[in-house]
Design a protein around this motif. Structure first.
Motif, PDB file in Angstrom:
ATOM      1  N   LEU A 159       0.819  -1.211   0.000  1.00 29.32           N
ATOM      2  CA  LEU A 159       0.000   0.000   0.000  1.00 29.32           C
ATOM      3  C   LEU A 159       0.854   1.262   0.000  1.00 29.32           C
ATOM      4  CD1 LEU A 159      -2.941  -0.960   2.360  1.00 29.32           C
ATOM      5  CD2 LEU A 159      -2.989  -0.630  -0.099  1.00 29.32           C
ATOM      6  N   ALA A 160       1.988   1.242   0.675  1.00 25.10           N
ATOM      7  CA  ALA A 160       2.872   2.404   0.658  1.00 25.10           C
ATOM      8  C   ALA A 160       3.411   2.652  -0.744  1.00 25.10           C
ATOM      9  CB  ALA A 160       4.021   2.206   1.645  1.00 25.10           C
ATOM     10  N   VAL A 161       3.793   1.587  -1.438  1.00 24.17           N
ATOM     11  CA  VAL A 161       4.280   1.720  -2.815  1.00 24.17           C
ATOM     12  C   VAL A 161       3.152   2.176  -3.737  1.00 24.17           C
ATOM     13  CG1 VAL A 161       5.166   0.410  -4.793  1.00 24.17           C
ATOM     14  CG2 VAL A 161       6.190   0.116  -2.542  1.00 24.17           C
ATOM     15  N   ALA A 162       1.950   1.639  -3.542  1.00 24.29           N
ATOM     16  CA  ALA A 162       0.816   2.026  -4.383  1.00 24.29           C
ATOM     17  C   ALA A 162       0.449   3.498  -4.179  1.00 24.29           C
ATOM     18  CB  ALA A 162      -0.385   1.132  -4.072  1.00 24.29           C
ATOM     19  N   ILE A 163       0.401   3.947  -2.933  1.00 25.75           N
ATOM     20  CA  ILE A 163       0.077   5.353  -2.660  1.00 25.75           C
ATOM     21  C   ILE A 163       1.183   6.259  -3.203  1.00 25.75           C
ATOM     22  CG2 ILE A 163      -0.195   7.057  -0.809  1.00 25.75           C
ATOM     23  CD1 ILE A 163      -1.670   4.880   0.776  1.00 25.75           C
ATOM     24  N   GLY A 164       2.437   5.869  -3.033  1.00 25.58           N
ATOM     25  CA  GLY A 164       3.546   6.637  -3.587  1.00 25.58           C
ATOM     26  C   GLY A 164       3.492   6.695  -5.109  1.00 25.58           C
TER      27      GLY A 164
END
Length: 67
Positions: free
Chosen positions: A42-47
């Motif tokens: 999720l951190a990679v997706a939001i970034g």
């Protein structure tokens, strides 16, 4: 269903919108093995979403001169 619960736990912790009752209920029933993987995903997706949006906006305005 458990994946959606993990996504809800991670997103609520990212944005800090969580009450203590739901926190206690989630901690009692969470799979701690999958939680870091969901959090990193999720951190990679939001970034990636933020990067894509900024790239889209700046690419569209790069042809404008004088700004």
């Amino acid at each position: 269903m458990e994946f959606l619960r993990l996504v809800r736990i991670v997103l609520s912790s990212f944005f800090g919108v969580r009450n203590s009752a739901s926190h206690e209920a989630d901690i009692a029933n969470v799979n701690f093995v999958l939680l870091p993987f969901v959090a990193v995903f999720l951190a990679v997706a939001i970034g990636g979403i933020i990067f894509g949006f900024v790239h889209l906006v700046t690419d569209a305005t790069s042809a404008m001169q004088g700004f």
